[in-house]
Design a protein around this motif. Structure first.
Motif, PDB file in Angstrom:
ATOM      1  N   ASP A 182       0.849  -1.192   0.000  1.00 43.21           N
ATOM      2  CA  ASP A 182       0.000   0.000   0.000  1.00 43.21           C
ATOM      3  C   ASP A 182       0.881   1.236   0.000  1.00 43.21           C
ATOM      4  OD1 ASP A 182      -1.948  -1.854   0.265  1.00 43.21           O
ATOM      5  OD2 ASP A 182      -2.358  -1.465   2.396  1.00 43.21           O
ATOM      6  N   LYS A 184       1.645   5.468   0.234  1.00 46.21           N
ATOM      7  CA  LYS A 184       1.250   6.621   1.043  1.00 46.21           C
ATOM      8  C   LYS A 184       2.253   7.722   0.779  1.00 46.21           C
ATOM      9  CE  LYS A 184      -0.713   4.800   5.119  1.00 46.21           C
ATOM     10  NZ  LYS A 184      -2.054   4.963   4.595  1.00 46.21           N
ATOM     11  N   SER A 206      -6.328  -6.082  12.075  1.00 45.90           N
ATOM     12  CA  SER A 206      -6.406  -4.937  12.986  1.00 45.90           C
ATOM     13  C   SER A 206      -5.048  -4.236  13.089  1.00 45.90           C
ATOM     14  CB  SER A 206      -6.873  -5.398  14.365  1.00 45.90           C
ATOM     15  OG  SER A 206      -5.979  -6.336  14.897  1.00 45.90           O
ATOM     16  N   GLU A 209      -4.653  -2.186   9.931  1.00 47.87           N
ATOM     17  CA  GLU A 209      -5.487  -0.996  10.055  1.00 47.87           C
ATOM     18  C   GLU A 209      -4.844   0.033  10.987  1.00 47.87           C
ATOM     19  OE1 GLU A 209      -9.780  -1.321  11.280  1.00 47.87           O
ATOM     20  OE2 GLU A 209      -9.638  -2.711   9.578  1.00 47.87           O
ATOM     21  N   GLU A 210      -4.319  -0.493  12.101  1.00 47.94           N
ATOM     22  CA  GLU A 210      -3.693   0.379  13.086  1.00 47.94           C
ATOM     23  C   GLU A 210      -2.479   1.086  12.483  1.00 47.94           C
ATOM     24  OE1 GLU A 210      -4.917   0.870  16.106  1.00 47.94           O
ATOM     25  OE2 GLU A 210      -3.317   2.245  16.667  1.00 47.94           O
ATOM     26  N   HIS A 212      -2.000   1.784   9.346  1.00 45.03           N
ATOM     27  CA  HIS A 212      -2.495   2.799   8.415  1.00 45.03           C
ATOM     28  C   HIS A 212      -2.989   4.023   9.165  1.00 45.03           C
ATOM     29  CE1 HIS A 212      -2.123   1.272   4.398  1.00 45.03           C
ATOM     30  NE2 HIS A 212      -2.505   0.074   4.795  1.00 45.03           N
ATOM     31  N   SER A 213      -3.758   3.789  10.223  1.00 48.39           N
ATOM     32  CA  SER A 213      -4.344   4.955  10.887  1.00 48.39           C
ATOM     33  C   SER A 213      -3.271   5.771  11.607  1.00 48.39           C
ATOM     34  CB  SER A 213      -5.458   4.524  11.845  1.00 48.39           C
ATOM     35  OG  SER A 213      -4.910   3.922  12.978  1.00 48.39           O
ATOM     36  N   ARG A 214      -2.260   5.087  12.151  1.00 49.56           N
ATOM     37  CA  ARG A 214      -1.208   5.861  12.812  1.00 49.56           C
ATOM     38  C   ARG A 214      -0.385   6.632  11.803  1.00 49.56           C
ATOM     39  NH1 ARG A 214       1.252   2.139  17.693  1.00 49.56           N
ATOM     40  NH2 ARG A 214      -0.750   1.446  18.490  1.00 49.56           N
ATOM     41  N   ASP A 216      -1.479   7.686   8.884  1.00 52.81           N
ATOM     42  CA  ASP A 216      -2.307   8.752   8.322  1.00 52.81           C
ATOM     43  C   ASP A 216      -2.402   9.941   9.269  1.00 52.81           C
ATOM     44  OD1 ASP A 216      -2.739   7.375   6.046  1.00 52.81           O
ATOM     45  OD2 ASP A 216      -4.621   6.453   6.712  1.00 52.81           O
ATOM     46  N   ALA A 217      -2.258   9.672  10.564  1.00 54.95           N
ATOM     47  CA  ALA A 217      -2.395  10.759  11.533  1.00 54.95           C
ATOM     48  C   ALA A 217      -1.170  11.675  11.555  1.00 54.95           C
ATOM     49  CB  ALA A 217      -2.628  10.176  12.915  1.00 54.95           C
ATOM     50  N   ASP A 219       1.271  14.423  10.770  1.00 52.11           N
ATOM     51  CA  ASP A 219       1.317  15.674  10.012  1.00 52.11           C
ATOM     52  C   ASP A 219       2.658  16.319  10.320  1.00 52.11           C
ATOM     53  OD1 ASP A 219       0.653  17.857   8.494  1.00 52.11           O
ATOM     54  OD2 ASP A 219      -0.318  18.878  10.178  1.00 52.11           O
ATOM     55  N   ILE A 233       4.836   6.555  15.387  1.00 57.99           N
ATOM     56  CA  ILE A 233       3.922   5.406  15.478  1.00 57.99           C
ATOM     57  C   ILE A 233       4.232   4.469  16.632  1.00 57.99           C
ATOM     58  CG2 ILE A 233       3.443   5.448  12.999  1.00 57.99           C
ATOM     59  CD1 ILE A 233       5.232   3.011  12.708  1.00 57.99           C
TER      60      ILE A 233
END
Lengths: 509, 365
Positions: A182, A184, A206, A209-210, A212-214, A216-217, A219, A233
């Motif tokens: 994937d 990013k 999970s 997913e975790e 990815h979400s970390r 994506d967060a 910035d 992360i």
């Protein structure tokens, strides 16, 4: 996001999104945006009486591809009779460019990211979309032998700084169609490409997913190395222990993926992250699996021993010589006492002195140019070691302790596991100097409790010891033969646990 | 607070550590003083009797479902009287905690570090305990899994390496003094640690699979009791009952006698490590139970803010609790059993009865 950030973003948003239809206007816009950078190459050509422009960034593209395939095709193989711009555009797009990857670009934002990552753009007059040909090709150092994680038996190749090369190195090891990569982009300014790799069906959804979400967060303005991501992360921000594993060896990463872990490749660095990372992972090397299982087991036990030596040796020496002399065998005690006869410092100061000296030498050894490196080792070994003893500043036993500690901390295959040991060693020395063995044992209890409280992406850090999983013990401190490693670690691979079939062992049993 | 649960196996480990902790220091001396060469029988006997106590406690624990002991007391006897009963229970835990802390402090200052003041020994130990209790039960359970193999390994090493010095004559005559001194000295073991097991009623609600957990509780107490029996047995076998009774810390003396082929000696630190580890776990369980119970008592959501104040009180109490070891020996022999019986048997029985009546009452109405 602060107000200022919002303003800059609004400024960016006010810029036109879509390309203009006139080629000059587009070029002017690009030139202004890039501030007339000298590495931007603009080649104006006429195709079939239509004004065109080829743009690329010098140094990021493979000039050979641009000249031999792109320019040649454009200038020599265009339709001779006059056609409309749309037909011309479609011919170029669909038929005449011998380039593997060709995309349409309609937005300036997209255009810039492609241009700056090494693609060549073809702009046509009276056409509001440009063509981006993948001509990426820059100087990288190529796939070379790893020098920070070397092995005797096993593949020698290491990851490089180029993301695509790295994904290919993993793909070459795992040819299953279920290998997922994937993409990013992280970093507002650096626009660094990130790839999240896992084997679908093996990795816990999970965890994927975790991850990815970390990611994506995050910035941040720039990601120059995977260490930037690691600090964002990781689970335990305030622990000396690493909860993210990294390696520059493709086989180590592939092995992790087969256990159901998730890898994160960052463009621009050969260090690939792997999660979830357990404590035992840092004590294992991929070579354990290539050598036969008996020596693999022996070496793993040796590493655990050297973990304890590196962490406790100086503090135990301090505790025994300062508080618990009665526990040292008499003959050894006499010889130790004789050695310490002329030493003016207490054992703690002596140990601190030597440990700091060693840390300084080590740091100097890493940073120094190769030519001066040998000078440092001479100064370190002869002048500081030998002379310090002769000058009566430290006792010879202390030099042995510090040397053994230092060597033991180099046994770990993972450099980042040696870091908590280096730091905690001083803490234990202070405890030993104030409370003796009592302090050391209490420190050990606190350390184990702390380690048991850590988690890495949902997996308890000390598993499979705590919580105890009997089935997983086959590949922790001991390594069973490969036919005995019949299942994946149950903390990471929740589904599809089987690894071998029992009948596959050859030979006579 | 519902996010921490432990497995029955972890619970069993905690029970073993709780049983061995501090009792390994204090059990051999009084039993050897009273029952002489039959001291080990006066440990083995109550171990089997203790199964009954623990069977009752675990049944009670299962009936409580997910209520802690303090919550059950308040549920059964109402806000005021229930709290009064819980106050006794909590004070029992608190005092026990202070005594256990003093045990390790006494040992350290008399045997290992005579120059370090008692207060600092206590404060350092309690700081680590607070750190452990802060991490919650799940982490405590997990770290017990790390330490248990080491404790067993060290115990095995102790028994194995002292075995050449066993003198079987020290055991004879078996039952030479009749059964009476054995029975009366077995009260010591009943008092500590068996009746102290009531503390686990604060932990039991957080154990998964209650039925298995009940069995784990009994099994843990049996294993712990067996270890204590062996320690007492070996002390008597090697040193004889008189010397065991004279020493404040017989098992430490036992380890001092280890001498394997002339090169392996002075390893008594191994026993000290076992003690520190087991006492640490005993204290951390006590501490967790105490602060969690106080939190229940005060209707607080989280027990963590209570950890530091409880610790301050405990350090002071542990220092003023008794003047010297001789006083403690007398207290242990004469007072502790009755004190523990009141709080470890009578109190849970009252609350159990009240709880059952109240539950039946609420179910019918």
């Amino acid at each position: 996001m602060t107000d200022k950030d919002k303003q800059t973003n609004e400024l960016d948003d006010s810029a036109p999104h879509a390309l203009f239809s006139r080629v000059e206007k587009n070029i002017a816009y690009i030139e202004t945006a890039l501030g007339n950078s000298t590495d931007l190459v603009i080649r104006h050509i006429q195709l079939n009486k239509t004004k065109c422009a080829v743009l690329f960034i010098d140094g990021l593209v493979d000039k050979h591809t641009v000249q031999n395939f792109l320019m040649e095709a454009l200038m020599l193989e265009m339709p001779k009779r006059r056609v409309s711009v749309t037909t011309l555009y479609n011919t170029i797009k669909d038929a005449s460019l011998p380039i593997g990857e060709l995309e349409e670009v309609k937005q300036f934002k997209d255009l810039f990211s492609r241009l700056l990552s090494g693609e060549t753009l073809l702009l046509l007059d009276e056409e509001t979309s440009a063509l981006a040909a993948s001509t990426k090709g820059w100087r990288d150092r190529g796939v070379q032998e790893t020098n920070s994680e070397s092995v005797i038996r096993g593949p020698k190749e290491a990851f490089t700084e180029t993301l695509r090369t790295n994904t290919a190195l993993v793909r070459r090891k795992i040819k299953d169609p279920k290998l997922r990569i994937d993409g990013k982009v992280i970093g507002r300014v650096t626009q660094t490409e990130i790839a999240v790799i896992y084997v679908d069906g093996l990795a816990d959804e999970s965890v994927v997913e975790e991850v990815h979400s970390r990611l994506d967060a995050i910035d941040i303005d720039g990601v120059l190395e995977s260490g930037y991501l690691e600090e964002y992360i990781e689970d335990a921000h305030f622990s000396p222990f690493p909860t993210v594993y990294y390696s520059e060896r493709p086989d180590a990463i592939a092995g992790g993926l087969l256990e159901g872990k998730v890898a994160i490749i960052t463009d621009g660095t050969p260090n690939v992250l792997l999660v979830p990372a357990l404590f035992v992972n840092f004590l294992q090397s991929s070579e354990d699996y290539y050598q036969r299982y008996d020596i693999g087991t022996f070496i793993r036990l040796l590493r655990l021993l050297s973990f304890c030596v590196a962490l406790f040796m100086p503090s135990l020496y301090i505790a025994f010589t300062t508080f618990h002399q009665e526990m040292i065998p008499p003959s050894l005690l006499i010889s130790l006492a004789a050695q310490r006869e002329g030493v003016p410092f207490p054992a703690f100061v002596e140990a601190l002195l030597m440990e700091f000296t060693f840390e300084i030498l080590r740091e100097a050894g890493v940073r120094l140019p190769k030519a001066v490196g040998s000078a440092v080792s001479i100064v370190g070994a002869l002048v500081l070691g030998e002379s310090a003893v002769q000058a009566g500043l430290v006792s010879p036993a202390m030099v042995i302790v510090v040397a053994l500690t230092a060597i033991s901390s180099f046994v770990f295959p993972s450099y980042n596991m040696a870091i908590p040991i280096r730091m905690l060693r001083f803490l234990f020395m202070i405890l030993a100097a104030t409370f003796g063995l009592y302090g050391i044992i209490l420190g050990l209890i606190a350390l184990i409790i702390h380690m048991c409280s850590l988690k890495s992406f949902g997996s308890p850090y000390m598993s499979p010891f705590a919580p105890l999983t009997t089935k997983d013990q086959k590949d922790v401190l001991v390594r069973f033969p490969h036919w005995g490693l019949f299942s994946r670690p149950s903390t990471q691979a929740k589904n599809n646990q089987g690894r071998t079939s029992h009948s596959s062992r050859g030979g006579q049993s | 607070m519902g996010n921490h649960t432990i497995s029955p196996r972890q619970f069993m480990y905690l029970v073993i550590l709780f049983t061995v902790g501090s009792s390994i220091l204090i059990i051999p001396t009084p039993t050897a003083a009273m029952a002489k060469q039959d001291a080990w029988l006066s440990v083995l006997l109550p171990v089997s009797a203790g199964t009954l106590i623990i069977w009752f406690l675990s049944t009670f624990g299962r009936q409580l479902e997910n209520k802690t002991f303090v919550e059950a007391a308040i549920f059964a006897f109402g806000n005021w009287f229930g709290r009064l009963l819980s106050f006794f229970y909590l004070s029992f835990i608190f005092i026990l905690g202070a005594l256990v802390l003093r045990n390790i402090g006494d040992f350290m200052t008399t045997q290992i570090m005579p120059d370090t003041p008692l207060q600092f020994t206590h404060i350092l130990f309690l700081l680590v305990v607070i750190f452990g209790a802060r991490q919650g039960l799940e982490v405590i359970g997990r770290s017990s899994e790390i330490f248990i193999p080491w404790i067993f390994l060290l115990l095995f090493f102790l028994f194995f390496s002292i075995s050449p010095q066993i003198n079987l004559d020290n055991l004879q005559p078996i039952l030479g003094g009749g059964i009476k001194p054995i029975l009366s000295s077995s009260l010591t073991y009943l008092g500590t640690p068996l009746l102290e097991m009531v503390i686990f009623l604060m932990v039991f609600p957080y154990v998964k699979e209650k039925k298995k957990a009940g069995r784990a509780w009994i099994l843990g107490a049996l294993i712990g009791g067996l270890i204590l029996t062996l320690v007492t047995l070996f002390s008597v076998l090697v040193m004889g009952s008189d010397l065991t009774a004279l020493n404040a810390y017989p098992s430490y003396e036992l380890a001092k006698k280890i001498n394997l082929a002339g090169f392996l000696e002075g390893v008594e630190i191994i026993v000290a490590i076992i003690w520190m580890l087991t006492i640490f776990f005993k204290l951390v369980i006590i501490y967790f139970a105490c602060s969690l119970g106080t939190a229940n008592f005060l209707n607080m959501e989280d027990y963590r803010p209570l950890l530091l104040p409880t610790g301050m009180g405990m350090v002071v109490l542990s220092i003023v609790a008794y003047p010297d070891v001789a006083y403690f020996e007398a207290f242990l022999g004469e007072t502790w059993f009755l004190y523990a019986l009141t709080h470890g048997m009578l109190l849970p029985l009252i609350i159990w009865a009240g709880f059952m009546i109240k539950r039946a009452h609420t179910e019918s109405s």
